[in-house]
Design a protein around this motif. Structure first.
Motif, mmCIF file in Angstrom:
data_model
loop_
_atom_site.group_PDB
_atom_site.id
_atom_site.type_symbol
_atom_site.label_atom_id
_atom_site.label_comp_id
_atom_site.label_asym_id
_atom_site.label_seq_id
_atom_site.Cartn_x
_atom_site.Cartn_y
_atom_site.Cartn_z
ATOM 1 N N SER A 78 -1.366 -1.258 -12.294
ATOM 2 C CA SER A 78 -0.490 -2.171 -11.561
ATOM 3 C C SER A 78 -1.015 -2.620 -10.205
ATOM 4 C CB SER A 78 0.894 -1.543 -11.400
ATOM 5 O OG SER A 78 0.790 -0.301 -10.723
ATOM 6 N N LEU A 79 -1.842 -1.827 -9.530
ATOM 7 C CA LEU A 79 -2.343 -2.262 -8.224
ATOM 8 C C LEU A 79 -3.241 -3.496 -8.352
ATOM 9 C CD1 LEU A 79 -2.219 -1.679 -5.203
ATOM 10 C CD2 LEU A 79 -4.173 -0.156 -5.468
ATOM 11 N N ASN A 80 -3.751 -3.745 -9.547
ATOM 12 C CA ASN A 80 -4.560 -4.934 -9.790
ATOM 13 C C ASN A 80 -3.707 -6.179 -10.065
ATOM 14 O OD1 ASN A 80 -6.979 -3.541 -9.441
ATOM 15 N ND2 ASN A 80 -7.057 -2.942 -11.594
ATOM 16 N N ASP A 81 -2.396 -6.000 -10.172
ATOM 17 C CA ASP A 81 -1.485 -7.123 -10.398
ATOM 18 C C ASP A 81 -1.400 -7.960 -9.115
ATOM 19 O OD1 ASP A 81 0.789 -8.804 -10.684
ATOM 20 O OD2 ASP A 81 1.735 -7.366 -12.045
ATOM 21 N N PRO A 82 -1.639 -9.280 -9.210
ATOM 22 C CA PRO A 82 -1.602 -10.128 -8.012
ATOM 23 C C PRO A 82 -0.300 -10.041 -7.223
ATOM 24 C CG PRO A 82 -2.497 -11.352 -9.870
ATOM 25 C CD PRO A 82 -2.015 -10.028 -10.410
ATOM 26 N N LYS A 83 0.800 -9.687 -7.882
ATOM 27 C CA LYS A 83 2.078 -9.645 -7.155
ATOM 28 C C LYS A 83 2.106 -8.546 -6.096
ATOM 29 C CE LYS A 83 5.415 -6.880 -9.822
ATOM 30 N NZ LYS A 83 6.644 -6.933 -10.597
ATOM 31 N N TYR A 84 1.181 -7.569 -6.190
ATOM 32 C CA TYR A 84 1.130 -6.506 -5.184
ATOM 33 C C TYR A 84 0.024 -6.717 -4.155
ATOM 34 C CZ TYR A 84 4.290 -4.171 -8.397
ATOM 35 O OH TYR A 84 5.352 -3.868 -9.208
ATOM 36 N N GLN A 85 -0.663 -7.854 -4.236
ATOM 37 C CA GLN A 85 -1.712 -8.134 -3.263
ATOM 38 C C GLN A 85 -1.098 -8.220 -1.867
ATOM 39 O OE1 GLN A 85 -4.032 -11.622 -4.134
ATOM 40 N NE2 GLN A 85 -5.466 -11.205 -2.492
ATOM 41 N N GLY A 86 -1.692 -7.496 -0.939
ATOM 42 C CA GLY A 86 -1.188 -7.465 0.431
ATOM 43 C C GLY A 86 -0.127 -6.422 0.679
ATOM 44 N N ALA A 87 0.168 -5.589 -0.311
ATOM 45 C CA ALA A 87 1.173 -4.540 -0.116
ATOM 46 C C ALA A 87 0.733 -3.590 0.987
ATOM 47 C CB ALA A 87 1.397 -3.767 -1.416
ATOM 48 N N SER A 88 1.688 -3.177 1.812
ATOM 49 C CA SER A 88 1.367 -2.265 2.916
ATOM 50 C C SER A 88 2.241 -1.019 2.924
ATOM 51 C CB SER A 88 1.500 -3.001 4.252
ATOM 52 O OG SER A 88 2.819 -3.484 4.430
ATOM 53 N N ILE A 89 3.134 -0.923 1.932
ATOM 54 C CA ILE A 89 3.983 0.269 1.788
ATOM 55 C C ILE A 89 3.776 0.803 0.371
ATOM 56 C CG2 ILE A 89 6.328 1.187 1.805
ATOM 57 C CD1 ILE A 89 7.055 -1.118 3.752
ATOM 58 N N LEU A 90 3.281 2.028 0.279
ATOM 59 C CA LEU A 90 3.017 2.689 -0.999
ATOM 60 C C LEU A 90 4.143 3.674 -1.281
ATOM 61 C CD1 LEU A 90 1.170 3.640 -3.381
ATOM 62 C CD2 LEU A 90 0.004 5.097 -1.738
ATOM 63 N N VAL A 91 4.750 3.557 -2.458
ATOM 64 C CA VAL A 91 5.820 4.476 -2.849
ATOM 65 C C VAL A 91 5.374 5.202 -4.109
ATOM 66 C CG1 VAL A 91 8.255 4.711 -3.442
ATOM 67 C CG2 VAL A 91 7.538 2.942 -1.842
ATOM 68 N N ALA A 92 5.410 6.532 -4.074
ATOM 69 C CA ALA A 92 4.865 7.333 -5.176
ATOM 70 C C ALA A 92 5.760 8.535 -5.465
ATOM 71 C CB ALA A 92 3.452 7.792 -4.827
ATOM 72 N N GLY A 93 5.383 9.277 -6.512
ATOM 73 C CA GLY A 93 6.129 10.460 -6.929
ATOM 74 C C GLY A 93 5.838 11.673 -6.070
ATOM 75 N N GLU A 94 6.450 12.785 -6.456
ATOM 76 C CA GLU A 94 6.371 14.013 -5.664
ATOM 77 C C GLU A 94 4.953 14.588 -5.599
ATOM 78 O OE1 GLU A 94 8.784 17.055 -7.402
ATOM 79 O OE2 GLU A 94 7.889 16.804 -9.370
#
Length: 194
Positions: A59-75
Motif C-alpha cells: 500500500s505505501l506504493n499507492d499514489p494516494k499515500y504519496q506525501g503521507a507524514s503520519i504513519l499509523v501501525a499495529g502494536e
C-alpha cells in the motif's frame, strides 16, 4: 531538527503488528553512518521485489499515500534490534508522527532523539484511524502542545508524553541541542576550571 508543535498531515495506514526494525530498514542498508538517505530503503522488502521494482500489492506504493507524514501501525511497532537507522529511515521518508498501540522502548526513545513523535493510542482508536485512511485520503492534526490528535469530523485522541520528550520535540532539539542550552554554564565552568 525542526520543532514540532502542530502538524497536519496525510495518514498512511499500515495495519500490521510486530513490525520489527529489520522490516523497517533491512540490515544490508546499515553501512552508512549519516542520518540522511535512508528513506528510500524504508520497508524495502515489502515495497520492492527482488529486482528492485515497486510492488503493486504494498500500500505505501499507492499514489494516494504519496506525501503521507503520519504513519499509523499495529502494536509493538519497532521491536527487534535497537538500530537507530530505523527511525532515520522513517523520518527521511517523510513521516513526522507515528501512532500505534505500543512500541519497543528503544525504538520509541530513538524516535524522540530524531524528531519523530511516537504517539500511543488504544487499539480501538488506531483501528478507527486505519479504517478511515484505507477508505479515502485522510488527514489528521497533531497538536503536541495540547497533546491531542484530531480530524475535522469530530474524532479525537488525547495522548501522554514525558515532559522531557515533549520539550525536545517542541524545540527541535536532539541531545546535543539540549546540552547546548547550558552553553553559558559550561563556559563559566571551564573558566573556573582553568
Amino acid at each position: 531538527m525542526e520543532p514540532l508543535r502542530i502538524h497536519q498531515g496525510l495518514v498512511y495506514p499500515l495495519n500490521r503488528a510486530n513490525i520489527d526494525t529489520d522490516q523497517i530498514i533491512p540490515k544490508q542498508f546499515l553501512k552508512r553512518i549519516e542520518r540522511s538517505g535512508f528513506g528510500q530503503f524504508l520497508f524495502y522488502h515489502w515495497r520492492f521485489d527482488d529486482n528492485g521494482n515497486p510492488r503493486e500489492d504494498f500500500s505505501l506504493n499507492d499514489p494516494k499515500y504519496q506525501g503521507a507524514s503520519i504513519l499509523v501501525a499495529g502494536e509493538n511497532f519497532g521491536c527487534g534490534s535497537s538500530r537507530e537507522h530505523a527511525p532515520w529511515s522513517v523520518q527521511d521518508y517523510g513521516f513526522r508522527v507515528i501512532i500505534a498501540p505500543s512500541y519497543a522502548d528503544i525504538f520509541k526513545n530513538n524516535c524522540v532523539k530524531n524528531g519523530i513523535l511516537a504517539i500511543q493510542a488504544s487499539e480501538e482508536q488506531v483501528q478507527t484511524i486505519i479504517k478511515r485512511a484505507e477508505s479515502d485520503k485522510y488527514d489528521l492534526i497533531v497538536n503536541l502542545e495540547d497533546q491531542v490528535v484530531y480530524d475535522n469530523e469530530g474524532f479525537e485522541v488525547k495522548f501522554d508524553i514525558a515532559p522531557y520528550s515533549k520539550e525536545m520535540l517542541l524545540n527541535g532539539w536532539d541531545e546535543i541541542g539540549v546540552t547546548l542550552t547550558y552553553e553559558e554554564k559550561i563556559k563559566q565552568y571551564e573558566l573556573v576550571k582553568n
